[in-house]
Design an enzyme around this catalytic site. Structure first.
Site, PDB file in Angstrom:
ATOM      1  CG  ASN A 140      -3.960   3.076  -0.374  1.00  0.00           C
ATOM      2  OD1 ASN A 140      -4.462   2.532   0.590  1.00  0.00           O
ATOM      3  ND2 ASN A 140      -4.601   4.000  -1.079  1.00  0.00           N
ATOM      4  N   GLY A 153      -2.939  -3.158  -3.237  1.00  0.00           N
ATOM      5  CA  GLY A 153      -3.272  -4.496  -3.712  1.00  0.00           C
ATOM      6  C   GLY A 153      -2.567  -4.845  -5.013  1.00  0.00           C
ATOM      7  CE1 TYR A 177     -10.024  -5.995  -1.576  1.00  0.00           C
ATOM      8  CE2 TYR A 177     -10.785  -4.882   0.406  1.00  0.00           C
ATOM      9  CZ  TYR A 177      -9.804  -5.126  -0.532  1.00  0.00           C
ATOM     10  OH  TYR A 177      -8.591  -4.488  -0.414  1.00  0.00           O
ATOM     11  CB  SER A 184      -8.831  -2.707   2.618  1.00  0.00           C
ATOM     12  OG  SER A 184      -7.669  -3.117   1.966  1.00  0.00           O
ATOM     13  CG  ASP A 240      -7.107   5.641  -3.053  1.00  0.00           C
ATOM     14  OD1 ASP A 240      -6.571   5.273  -4.113  1.00  0.00           O
ATOM     15  OD2 ASP A 240      -7.306   4.870  -2.088  1.00  0.00           O
ATOM     16  CD  GLU A 257      -7.145   5.469   2.029  1.00  0.00           C
ATOM     17  OE1 GLU A 257      -6.401   4.501   2.250  1.00  0.00           O
ATOM     18  OE2 GLU A 257      -8.310   5.553   2.465  1.00  0.00           O
ATOM     19  CD  GLU A 292      -5.470  -3.228   4.511  1.00  0.00           C
ATOM     20  OE1 GLU A 292      -5.362  -3.151   3.269  1.00  0.00           O
ATOM     21  OE2 GLU A 292      -5.009  -2.367   5.273  1.00  0.00           O
ATOM     22  NE  ARG A 294      -5.181   2.677  -4.862  1.00  0.00           N
ATOM     23  CZ  ARG A 294      -5.642   1.755  -4.000  1.00  0.00           C
ATOM     24  NH1 ARG A 294      -5.241   0.510  -4.102  1.00  0.00           N
ATOM     25  NH2 ARG A 294      -6.487   2.097  -3.066  1.00  0.00           N
TER      26      ARG A 294
END
Length: 323
Positions: free
Chosen positions: A281, A285, A225, A155, A266, A279, A27, A264
């Site tokens: 994070n 980002g 992305y 990611s 998800d 998951e 990443e 974060r």
């Protein structure tokens, strides 16, 4: 004043700040973009911040370079898994984000899901995959399709939706090309919309949910992305009662890992609107188009203020983080 708003009025209280970005994970390029945005935002608020493309060598020289604290925006291996935080702890240098244990747990999806399951939180069934025979077991246990992905990458790197045994070799090769540890996970059918959700956590408070409608069958690297057809919705479109309930679940998931500061979670909703945690994070980002800034904007927090709040988590007595 709300606990997820910046409290410091004098930028000099932060001292000389190293914004660590880049690193050596898959990443790296995304981290450089995040780091550049964070650095610019902090400088716009008169913080004495410096952009550092971190390496294994210069990581050990931060104290001798006169830095007082670190804003860690190194995504993935080395930055998000507790390694960087451990080095900072040894050097007694304040650093943003969760502590070593929480970072390591969150980065390892097998172990974070085990913690959630032990705490009675909903997460899709999963197994560790060491060999092709484990994929046969996954198909027997979950049916087709199921998800195959690296256990310690982010990611959506190396992830596949496995629809038949004919995909076993390619999917396993893709996942193993990004990590040593691979996991299979039961597929969550979210219906025609294929929507996924994320909940940003800032200063121990859940921000408004973001709904993601991916371009393609699921939210993989291309949808995240590359494609310009993936759609992001904040407000999420859920009713207020449901959103509040899901925010509470995500805060539980965050705290279950021992995480503090920011991050974060998800998750997905199945066709019966049941939530499933996917998951965590803990260094998400932070470009101007990323999901945490999107949720912060909806909560009335602009990007520079968001960066200040995250930087405040490096103070041991801020009430936002644990040292």
């Amino acid at each position: 004043m709300s606990r997820n708003r910046a409290k410091l009025t004098d930028p000099s209280e932060f001292g000389r700040v190293a914004v660590l970005m880049g690193g050596w994970s898959a990443e790296r390029e995304i981290s450089l973009l995040s780091g550049k945005a964070v650095h610019q935002a902090l400088c716009s608020r008169k913080v004495d911040a410096y952009a550092i493309d971190v390496s294994r060598e210069n990581l050990l020289t931060l104290r001798s370079q006169g830095f007082d604290r670190v804003f860690n925006i190194v995504h993935g291996t080395g930055g998000e898994d507790g390694v960087l935080r451990a080095v900072m702890q040894v050097m007694q240098m304040p650093c943003t984000g969760a502590d070593v244990l929480a970072s390591a747990l969150a980065m390892d999806k097998l172990r974070s899901k085990a913690v959630w399951k032990a705490d009675g939180l909903p997460t899709p069934a999963y197994i560790r995959v060491d060999r092709k025979e484990d994929l046969i077991r996954a198909a027997e246990q979950f049916g087709f399709p199921f998800i195959l992905k690296p256990a310690c990458e982010g990611s959506s790197v190396g992830i596949s939706k496995v629809k038949s045994a004919a995909q076993f070799d390619a999917a396993l090769a893709l996942a193993r090309g990004k990590a040593n540890t691979v996991m299979a996970e039961e597929f969550v059918d979210s219906g025609v919309s294929k929507s996924e959700f994320t909940c940003a956590v800032l200063a121990d408070r859940a921000l408004p949910l973001v709904r993601i409608d991916p371009d393609g069958e699921f939210y993989d690297y291309h949808a995240k992305y590359v494609s310009d057809r993936t759609r992001y919705h904040c407000p999420s479109g859920l009713d207020a009662e449901t959103e509040e309930r899901l925010q509470g679940l995500c805060l539980q998931a965050f705290r279950s890992l021992g995480a503090t500061g920011w991050g974060r979670i998800d998750f997905m909703l199945d066709t019966q609107n049941r939530p499933w945690l996917i998951e965590a994070n803990l260094v998400p980002g932070m470009t101007s188009h990323s999901l945490v800034p999107m949720a912060a904007r909806q909560a009335g927090i602009d990007f520079p203020e968001l960066c200040l709040v995250v930087l405040e988590t490096s103070f041991p007595h801020s009430g936002l983080a644990n040292e």
